[in-house]
Design an enzyme around this catalytic site. Structure first.
Site, PDB file in Angstrom:
ATOM      1  N   ARG A 149       0.838  -1.195   0.000  1.00  0.00           N
ATOM      2  CA  ARG A 149       0.000   0.000   0.000  1.00  0.00           C
ATOM      3  C   ARG A 149       0.878   1.253   0.000  1.00  0.00           C
ATOM      4  O   ARG A 149       2.070   1.184   0.298  1.00  0.00           O
ATOM      5  CB  ARG A 149      -0.915   0.004   1.230  1.00  0.00           C
ATOM      6  CG  ARG A 149      -2.023  -1.031   1.193  1.00  0.00           C
ATOM      7  CD  ARG A 149      -2.790  -1.096   2.500  1.00  0.00           C
ATOM      8  NE  ARG A 149      -1.985  -1.651   3.582  1.00  0.00           N
ATOM      9  CZ  ARG A 149      -2.409  -1.783   4.839  1.00  0.00           C
ATOM     10  NH1 ARG A 149      -3.621  -1.378   5.171  1.00  0.00           N
ATOM     11  NH2 ARG A 149      -1.620  -2.313   5.762  1.00  0.00           N
ATOM     12  N   LYS A 202       1.615   2.332   7.317  1.00  0.00           N
ATOM     13  CA  LYS A 202       1.978   1.606   8.537  1.00  0.00           C
ATOM     14  C   LYS A 202       2.959   2.402   9.389  1.00  0.00           C
ATOM     15  O   LYS A 202       3.592   3.347   8.939  1.00  0.00           O
ATOM     16  CB  LYS A 202       2.571   0.236   8.184  1.00  0.00           C
ATOM     17  CG  LYS A 202       1.571  -0.714   7.531  1.00  0.00           C
ATOM     18  CD  LYS A 202       0.343  -0.961   8.420  1.00  0.00           C
ATOM     19  CE  LYS A 202       0.672  -1.743   9.671  1.00  0.00           C
ATOM     20  NZ  LYS A 202      -0.513  -1.964  10.539  1.00  0.00           N
ATOM     21  N   TYR A 223      -1.154   4.777  10.444  1.00  0.00           N
ATOM     22  CA  TYR A 223      -1.535   3.826  11.490  1.00  0.00           C
ATOM     23  C   TYR A 223      -0.354   3.666  12.438  1.00  0.00           C
ATOM     24  O   TYR A 223       0.793   3.546  12.000  1.00  0.00           O
ATOM     25  CB  TYR A 223      -1.879   2.447  10.897  1.00  0.00           C
ATOM     26  CG  TYR A 223      -3.200   2.395  10.170  1.00  0.00           C
ATOM     27  CD1 TYR A 223      -4.399   2.575  10.852  1.00  0.00           C
ATOM     28  CD2 TYR A 223      -3.254   2.146   8.804  1.00  0.00           C
ATOM     29  CE1 TYR A 223      -5.609   2.533  10.186  1.00  0.00           C
ATOM     30  CE2 TYR A 223      -4.461   2.089   8.124  1.00  0.00           C
ATOM     31  CZ  TYR A 223      -5.644   2.284   8.821  1.00  0.00           C
ATOM     32  OH  TYR A 223      -6.847   2.237   8.156  1.00  0.00           O
ATOM     33  N   HIS A 273      -0.923   2.058  16.166  1.00  0.00           N
ATOM     34  CA  HIS A 273      -1.171   0.928  17.070  1.00  0.00           C
ATOM     35  C   HIS A 273      -0.124   0.879  18.184  1.00  0.00           C
ATOM     36  O   HIS A 273       0.547  -0.132  18.402  1.00  0.00           O
ATOM     37  CB  HIS A 273      -1.191  -0.388  16.280  1.00  0.00           C
ATOM     38  CG  HIS A 273      -2.286  -0.456  15.257  1.00  0.00           C
ATOM     39  ND1 HIS A 273      -3.619  -0.581  15.612  1.00  0.00           N
ATOM     40  CD2 HIS A 273      -2.255  -0.411  13.898  1.00  0.00           C
ATOM     41  CE1 HIS A 273      -4.352  -0.609  14.508  1.00  0.00           C
ATOM     42  NE2 HIS A 273      -3.559  -0.500  13.457  1.00  0.00           N
ATOM     43  N   GLU A 295      -6.038   5.126  13.412  1.00  0.00           N
ATOM     44  CA  GLU A 295      -6.969   4.236  14.109  1.00  0.00           C
ATOM     45  C   GLU A 295      -7.658   4.873  15.305  1.00  0.00           C
ATOM     46  O   GLU A 295      -8.619   4.302  15.837  1.00  0.00           O
ATOM     47  CB  GLU A 295      -6.272   2.934  14.542  1.00  0.00           C
ATOM     48  CG  GLU A 295      -5.296   3.065  15.695  1.00  0.00           C
ATOM     49  CD  GLU A 295      -3.901   3.469  15.279  1.00  0.00           C
ATOM     50  OE1 GLU A 295      -3.009   3.456  16.148  1.00  0.00           O
ATOM     51  OE2 GLU A 295      -3.704   3.792  14.086  1.00  0.00           O
ATOM     52  N   ASP A 303      -2.436  -6.733  15.529  1.00  0.00           N
ATOM     53  CA  ASP A 303      -1.733  -5.450  15.570  1.00  0.00           C
ATOM     54  C   ASP A 303      -2.003  -4.678  16.852  1.00  0.00           C
ATOM     55  O   ASP A 303      -1.351  -3.668  17.125  1.00  0.00           O
ATOM     56  CB  ASP A 303      -2.045  -4.592  14.338  1.00  0.00           C
ATOM     57  CG  ASP A 303      -3.523  -4.377  14.107  1.00  0.00           C
ATOM     58  OD1 ASP A 303      -4.325  -4.734  14.994  1.00  0.00           O
ATOM     59  OD2 ASP A 303      -3.891  -3.859  13.036  1.00  0.00           O
TER      60      ASP A 303
END
Length: 368
Positions: free
Chosen positions: A15, A74, A93, A95, A117, A269
Site C-alpha cells: 500500500r 503503517k 496507522y 497501534h 486508528e 496489531d
C-alpha cells in the site's frame, strides 16, 4: 505545505500513503507532494502516474521523510526512526499499545504523531480504521479457507462443504466491523458461522443482517470454551480502542482444537486475543503450535494493495487536506481529527495509550 510519501518498508507492504488522485487534489490546493520513487508500484501506481498528478519524485526515503507532513500507511519501523523530526507531522496507522519501543521513540524525537486508528467520530465510529477493517474481515475468511487446505498444513476442510458432507465451522470472536465482514464472506461460502460478542445490542443488530444464517452468542469464557474445540476456523476480531486486545482464548483452549484447525487473529496489531498467536508476515504468514495453524499477519490489507490504498485514501484524504491547509492547528477546528493525536511535543497525550503505558505518561507529565 510540503508533504512526503515514503515507500512502505514493512514486509511485503504494497500500500502507499497517497494515491495519484489524492496527490492531484492536494496539488490543486497549493501543496507540494514528494513521493519516494517506486512507492506506489506495488499498488499499481507508477512514478509517471504521480508526476502527471503533480507530485515530485525523489530518489531516497530521506528526501520523502524530510517534509513538514509525512503520510504513510503503517507505523515507522526501526530503520525509519532516524527520519523522524521534532515538530514534524506524522499521519499513519500507529497501534502504539502493542509497540512500546515505537511509543518511546516518538516521545523522545518530538514528532507530532496522529494515528488513523484513533480518529473518532462523535458516535464512536472510527472512520479511518473502518475501510481496512472491512478488508481485513473479508480476507480473514479467504486466508483461513486457504490454510485449511491440507497442502498448507490445515485439516483439509472445504468451508462450504458439498452435498452429503457437512460444511466447515467458523467461529468469530467479536461482532464489530471485522467480525461482521468475516461473517458475510463465511456465510457466502456456505460455512456454519457463529459470532460471539459481549454487546447484546450489537448481537440484535447482527440478527437483522444475518437472520438464522449466523448463530449469535453472548461471549464469555464458558461460551468460548464450549465452541472453540470443534471450530475449523477461529477468527479473532476484537477491538478495544487504542488498547491491547484482551486474551480470550488461552493456550489450554487451543490445545482442545482439532489438529489442522486454523486461527486468524485480526487483532494481532493490537496484541492479539489468542494466547498462542504471535505476529507473522506476508512472507512467512503461518506457524503451527499445539497442532493448530496460526495466521498473525498484522497488515493483512497489504495483500490487496490496489483495493486497499484507494479505500484508505477515500477516508484519509479529507483529513490530510485539513492538516496540509492548517498544520497542527487543524486539530483545533476538527475535534474528530484531534482524537487521533497520540504524541506531541515529547508528550504521550492519547488517554487510552496513556493507560497502557502509565510510566511513560507519568514521565512525560513531569517534563511539562
Amino acid at each position: 505545505m510540503e508533504i512526503g510519501v515514503p515507500k512502505e518498508t514493512k514486509d511485503r507492504e504494497f500500500r502507499v500513503g497517497l494515491s495519484p488522485s489524492s496527490v492531484r487534489v492536494l496539488e490543486e490546493a497549493g501543496h507540494s507532494i514528494f513521493v519516494e520513487t517506486a512507492a506506489g508500484v506495488g499498488a499499481g501506481f507508477t512514478d509517471e502516474d504521480y508526476i502527471q498528478a503533480g507530485a515530485k519524485i525523489v530518489p531516497t526515503a530521506e528526501e520523502a521523510w524530510n517534509r513538514e507532513l509525512v503520510v504513510k500507511v503503517k507505523e515507522p519501523l526501526k530503520a525509519e526512526y532516524q527520519f523522524l523530526q521534532k515538530e514534524q507531522l506524522l499521519f499513519t496507522y500507529l497501534h502504539l499499545a502493542a509497540d512500546r519501543t515505537l511509543t518511546e521513540h516518538l516521545i523522545d524525537c518530538g514528532v507530532t504523531a496522529i494515528a488513523y486508528e484513533t480518529v473518532e467520530l462523535p458516535d464512536g465510529k472510527l472512520p479511518l480504521l473502518t475501510p481496512m477493517s472491512i478488508i481485513a474481515g473479508r480476507l480473514a475468511v479467504q486466508f483461513g479457507a486457504r490454510f485449511l487446505e491440507r497442502q498448507q498444513g490445515g485439516r483439509g476442510v472445504l468451508l462450504g462443504g458439498v452435498p452429503g458432507v457437512s460444511p466447515g465451522k467458523v467461529t468469530i470472536l467479536g461482532g464489530g466491523v471485522v467480525g461482521t465482514e468475516a461473517a458475510r464472506i463465511a456465510v457466502g461460502m456456505g460455512a456454519r458461522v457463529q459470532i460471539l460478542d459481549i454487546n447484546v445490542e450489537r448481537l440484535a443488530y447482527l440478527e437483522t443482517l444475518f437472520g438464522s444464517r449466523v448463530e449469535l452468542l453472548y461471549s464469555n469464557s464458558s461460551a468460548i470454551e464450549a465452541n472453540v474445540p470443534d471450530t475449523d476456523l477461529l477468527i479473532g476480531a476484537v477491538l478495544v480502542l487504542a488498547k491491547k486486545a484482551p486474551i480470550l482464548v488461552s493456550r489450554e483452549f487451543v490445545k482442545k482444537m482439532r489438529p489442522g484447525a486454523v486461527i486468524v487473529d485480526v487483532a494481532v496489531d493490537q496484541g492479539g486475543c489468542i494466547e498462542t498467536l504471535r505476529p507473522t508476515s506476508h512472507t512467512n504468514p503461518v506457524y503451527i503450535e499445539e497442532g493448530v495453524v496460526h495466521y498473525g499477519v498484522p497488515n493483512m490489507p497489504g495483500a490487496v494493495p490496489w483495493t486497499a490504498t484507494q479505500a484508505l485514501n477515500n477516508s484519509t484524504l479529507p483529513y490530510v487536506l485539513k492538516l496540509a491547509n492548517r498544520g497542527i492547528k487543524a486539530l483545533e477546528f476538527d475535534p474528530n481529527l484531534a482524537k487521533g493525536l497520540n504524541v506531541r511535543s515529547h508528550q504521550l497525550v492519547h488517554p487510552a495509550v496513556r493507560e497502557v503505558f502509565p510510566d511513560l505518561a507519568d514521565t512525560t507529565d513531569k517534563k511539562r
